[in-house]
Design an enzyme around this catalytic site. Structure first.
Site, mmCIF file in Angstrom:
data_model
loop_
_atom_site.group_PDB
_atom_site.id
_atom_site.type_symbol
_atom_site.label_atom_id
_atom_site.label_comp_id
_atom_site.label_asym_id
_atom_site.label_seq_id
_atom_site.Cartn_x
_atom_site.Cartn_y
_atom_site.Cartn_z
ATOM 1 N N HIS A 122 -1.285 2.774 -5.017
ATOM 2 C CA HIS A 122 -0.959 4.165 -5.352
ATOM 3 C C HIS A 122 0.344 4.487 -4.662
ATOM 4 C CE1 HIS A 122 -2.087 4.966 -1.247
ATOM 5 N NE2 HIS A 122 -3.232 4.323 -1.472
ATOM 6 N N ASP A 171 0.856 -1.193 0.000
ATOM 7 C CA ASP A 171 0.000 0.000 0.000
ATOM 8 C C ASP A 171 0.893 1.244 0.000
ATOM 9 O OD1 ASP A 171 -1.926 2.054 0.629
ATOM 10 O OD2 ASP A 171 -3.211 0.487 1.439
ATOM 11 N N GLU A 184 -0.816 -8.143 1.889
ATOM 12 C CA GLU A 184 -0.681 -6.691 1.842
ATOM 13 C C GLU A 184 0.363 -6.180 2.843
ATOM 14 O OE1 GLU A 184 -3.633 -4.122 3.508
ATOM 15 O OE2 GLU A 184 -3.043 -2.431 2.261
ATOM 16 N N SER A 215 -7.178 4.034 -1.268
ATOM 17 C CA SER A 215 -6.973 2.583 -1.289
ATOM 18 C C SER A 215 -8.248 1.816 -1.591
ATOM 19 C CB SER A 215 -6.411 2.105 0.050
ATOM 20 O OG SER A 215 -5.117 2.610 0.227
HETATM 21 MG MG MG Z 1 -4.227 -0.821 2.588
HETATM 22 ZN ZN ZN Z 2 -3.064 6.117 2.296
#
Ligand code: MG
Ligand code: ZN
Length: 350
Positions: free
Chosen positions: A288, A33, A240, A74
């Site tokens: 991102h 992330d 993640e 997200s």
């Molecule tokens: Mg996340």
């Molecule tokens: Zn963020």
């Protein structure tokens, strides 16, 4: 006799029928992330100028924008990658026409896969939620928890226990989740022989590594892959590295690089698995970039870096997609983040 004759007369027919009997593909999707190219670069330098990502054979770039916002969050980007459709920021598993979407995890389940979710945030946070929930707001944690409790996911590891057992509606979902063996730690997870296992790592959001979280992401992935290996079916797992993003929001480069290095080590576990199980595809990407990070100074001695940030939020820069293993070549080029969903589907023939 008839078969032999066909083989003699039309050998390509037999070759073709052998090729179409393909083994189902194992899929390991890993999302850092907020992990833009600068986060990877910073983490690599701090990690003695090396990263497991250097072993990947294919690199692509993904355009991350949401349906109406150039800078995504997200939830929108998670939904794009998990479900293949652009949506509004803040929305999970629902597209811009308010239609509930089916995720790649759910499609895998329908096709006889085992599935797993491993995250260093809470399990109800936007990124993992995009793979099992449909909600109008990422903040509806209790609704998201409810949807996980009845989902087909086989193994999950993450924080956020309180959304299951300290709820405004008074329900204790952990008691209701009878199909799951709820274990307390990694050892309990490894020992359990249940078909479905849940592990809450923290009551709330897990702390950062710098604030004392055990660097267990590689071990969690390793234990989960061990479970999958012992079952006959193919698998899909989402891993993640959630807090690379939080380091970006804090404009804290040590936070970013330490979280990256743990994620990097988990990628190493996936690569080792692929070596022994070639019928596997690994895709590593980000939802991102966070912080508008740039490395503006540094030294080659010990690879010290000095970083600058442009924002406390996300940026709209493209993010890299690394792929390795079976059908990895599908992920080369420049494309929308929605293609992560479509390309995984294509790679697996689903
Ligand atoms: Mg996340
Ligand atoms: Zn963020």
């Amino acid at each position: 006799m008839k078969k032999i004759l066909i083989a003699l007369l039309f050998p390509w027919v037999m070759i073709h029928s052998q090729q179409t009997e393909k083994e189902p593909l194992n899929i390991i999707l890993m999302i850092g992330d907020g992990m833009g190219l600068s986060q990877i670069t910073a983490g690599m330098y701090v990690n003695n100028n090396t990263s497991t990502l250097e072993n990947f054979s294919v690199v692509g770039l993904s355009k991350t924008h949401a349906i109406k916002s150039l800078v995504t969050d997200s939830a929108a980007s998670g939904t794009a990658m998990a479900c293949g459709d652009k949506t509004y920021n803040g929305v999970v598993g629902v597209n811009y026409l308010n239609k509930n979407l089916k995720s790649i995890l759910e499609i895998c389940e329908e096709n006889g896969y085992n599935t797993g979710l491993i995250t260093t945030s809470s399990i109800v946070h936007a990124t993992p939620a995009s793979f099992y929930a449909n909600v109008s707001s990422r903040k509806k944690y209790e609704d998201i928890a409810m949807q996980l409790s009845t989902s087909e996911v086989d193994y999950f590891i993450g924080g956020g226990k309180k959304h299951f057992n300290q709820r405004e509606d008074g329900r204790n979902l952990i008691k209701e989740m009878k199909s799951f063996d709820m274990v307390k730690n990694l050892k309990g997870f490894q020992k359990s022989e249940a078909d479905k296992i849940g592990l809450f790592t923290y009551k709330d959001e897990p702390p950062s590594l710098n604030q004392g979280r055990d660097p267990l992401l590689p071990e969690y992935l390793s234990a989960t892959l061990e479970k999958f290996k012992n079952r006959e079916k193919p698998f899909f797992v989402l891993v993640e590295g959630s807090q690379i993003d939080w380091g970006g929001h804090a404009n804290d480069v040590d936070y970013i690089t330490s979280e990256f290095i743990e994620f990097n080590n988990a990628i190493g576990v996936a690569l080792n698995f692929l070596e022994e199980n070639p019928n596997t595809l690994i895709v590593v990407t980000a939802d991102h970039e966070t912080g508008g990070l740039a490395i503006i100074k540094g030294k080659t001695k010990n690879f010290e870096i000095e970083a600058g940030f442009n924002t406390g939020g996300h940026s709209a820069t493209m993010v890299p997609v690394f792929s390795h293993g079976k059908n990895a070549s599908l992920f080369s080029g420049i494309y929308d983040n929605t293609q992560i969903f479509h390309k995984i589907k294509e790679a697996a023939g689903l």
